[in-house]
Scaffold this motif. Structure first.
Motif, mmCIF file in Angstrom:
data_model
loop_
_atom_site.group_PDB
_atom_site.id
_atom_site.type_symbol
_atom_site.label_atom_id
_atom_site.label_comp_id
_atom_site.label_asym_id
_atom_site.label_seq_id
_atom_site.Cartn_x
_atom_site.Cartn_y
_atom_site.Cartn_z
ATOM 1 N N LYS A 5 -3.661 -5.070 -4.907
ATOM 2 C CA LYS A 5 -2.463 -4.504 -4.275
ATOM 3 C C LYS A 5 -1.716 -5.579 -3.485
ATOM 4 O O LYS A 5 -0.496 -5.647 -3.531
ATOM 5 N N VAL A 55 -7.697 0.104 0.514
ATOM 6 C CA VAL A 55 -6.955 0.525 1.706
ATOM 7 C C VAL A 55 -6.471 1.962 1.486
ATOM 8 O O VAL A 55 -5.755 2.229 0.526
ATOM 9 N N HIS A 74 0.819 -1.220 0.000
ATOM 10 C CA HIS A 74 0.000 0.000 0.000
ATOM 11 C C HIS A 74 0.851 1.268 0.000
ATOM 12 O O HIS A 74 0.327 2.376 -0.108
ATOM 13 N N ARG A 77 -8.181 -3.927 -2.975
ATOM 14 C CA ARG A 77 -7.200 -4.444 -2.010
ATOM 15 C C ARG A 77 -6.483 -5.700 -2.530
ATOM 16 O O ARG A 77 -5.267 -5.838 -2.396
ATOM 17 N N ILE A 109 -1.734 4.676 -4.836
ATOM 18 C CA ILE A 109 -2.113 4.897 -3.438
ATOM 19 C C ILE A 109 -3.411 5.695 -3.413
ATOM 20 O O ILE A 109 -3.535 6.726 -4.079
ATOM 21 N N SER A 156 -9.733 0.174 6.023
ATOM 22 C CA SER A 156 -10.211 -0.127 4.679
ATOM 23 C C SER A 156 -11.439 0.731 4.419
ATOM 24 O O SER A 156 -12.166 1.081 5.350
#
Ligand SMILES: NC(=O)N[C@@H](CC(=O)O)C(=O)O
Ligand SMILES: [Zn+2]
Ligand SMILES: [Zn+2]
Length: 345
Positions: A257, A331, A216, A254, A266, A322
């Motif tokens: 990632k 996230v 993340h 999520r 991001i 989240s």
């Protein structure tokens, strides 16, 4: 100690709003924080024509909460085959605000990007004539160039020659991550500016790689060494009109990632202003926050500054682990951390 600050309503000069359900999930966050945003065109397929941008703008408007007065500013994804007449017509019709140069394969959904800027020389010349801004993802893609050197190499190989060739072209060097980029933009003429993301002001590459690999904290251009982060903080808080806010909020599911081949990007839209303000406070530059967040961007683009104001209060809150973006778990940047400021409006 100030308990609140009130500034001209900010804009985001670089954001990914995506499409479909994810668009419906993330657009309200950007619309709550910002009056306007430069919306990136790297959908699949990319937004390469005026017609496609008009349709995407309609989908964004339909995804906003009732009563929102957010304005998406659309961009055209440049390819080797971009039609200068279509770009100019889209700009004249106020569909396009800017055009975006992705070097082919430099980042997410850039496979259709430009393989050599020589191929779009005519388009860039026309943009310079009509005063249309060029937004640039500034990284070379050559396999022999180290990923940490790709931005600095881009300056030498592509951007410096381009700016010398077309000094009238307005260029935004986006999401800069290096001291070399700060130096280049600072010494360039008034037609060259840069956006800076919150993550590149907060983290260096250790955040991504120490104590385990942290997907993340991974975005492109990738976070660099500490000396680069410090140069970015100095630039953002300098008061120079050449540097302004562009979140590069880039949401991914999520699972995409936290993956053996995790996506770059991001998601910082939900608390972007709170994140930036923390940096300005740490640097003792709260008085320069308004210029960076709300004034330098519209001034560079030749747009009016927003009339409304927003207030941020010194109220701590914990960023959720989240966020449910209309069914997609994403996230957010600063997940689980406490931010000291809260946007009130
Ligand atoms: N910044 C990122 O890491 N990702 C962006 C693309 C980009 O802005 O380069 C995305 O669309 O996911
Ligand atoms: Zn980019
Ligand atoms: Zn981006």
């Amino acid at each position: 100690m100030t308990d609140s600050i009130t500034i001209t309503r900010p804009d985001d000069w670089h954001v990914h709003l995506r499409d479909g359900d994810l668009l419906r999930g993330v657009a309200p966050h950007t619309a709550r924080q910002f009056a306007r945003a430069i919306v990136m065109p790297n959908l699949s397929p990319p937004v390469t024509t005026t017609e496609a941008a008009r349709a995407y703008r309609d989908r964004i408007m339909a995804a906003l909460p009732d009563g929102s007065d957010f304005t998406p500013l659309m961009t055209c994804y440049l390819t080797d085959a971009t039609d200068a007449d279509d770009i100019a017509a889209g700009f004249a019709a106020r569909v396009f605000t800017a055009a975006k140069l992705y070097p082919a394969n430099a980042t997410t959904n850039s496979a259709h990007g430009v393989t050599d800027v020589a191929n779009i020389r005519g388009v860039l010349e026309r943009m310079a004539q009509i005063g249309m801004v060029l937004c640039v993802h500034g990284e070379v893609t050559d396999a022999d160039v180290d990923v940490f050197d790709r931005e600095a190499e881009f300056i030498d190989r592509v951007l410096a020659p381009l700016v010398a060739d077309l000094p009238d072209l307005k260029v935004v060097f986006e999401h800069i991550t290096t001291a070399q980029a700060v130096e280049f933009v600072t010494q360039a003429g008034p037609n060259v500016a840069a956006t800076i993301t919150p993550q590149h002001l907060h983290i260096n590459r250790n955040a991504m790689l120490v104590g385990g690999i942290r997907p993340h904290a991974y975005c492109l251009p990738v976070a660099k060494r500490e000396l680069h982060r410090l140069a970015l903080r100095a630039a953002a808080t300098s008061g120079s009109p050449k540097f302004f806010l562009g979140t590069d909020s880039a949401p991914h599911d999520r699972a995409a990632k936290e993956n053996a081949c995790g996506c770059a990007g991001i998601f910082n839209a939900p608390f972007a202003l709170e994140s930036y303000l923390a940096v300005f406070e740490e640097e003792g530059a709260i008085d320069r926050f308004e210029g960076f967040a709300s004034l330098h961007g519209p001034d560079f683009y030749g747009l009016t500054r927003n009339a409304a104001q927003v207030t941020l209060a010194r109220e701590a809150h914990v960023v959720p682990d989240s966020i449910d973006a209309a069914g997609t778990p994403v996230v957010p940047f600063h997940a689980g951390e406490t931010l000291g400021w809260t946007l009130k409006n």
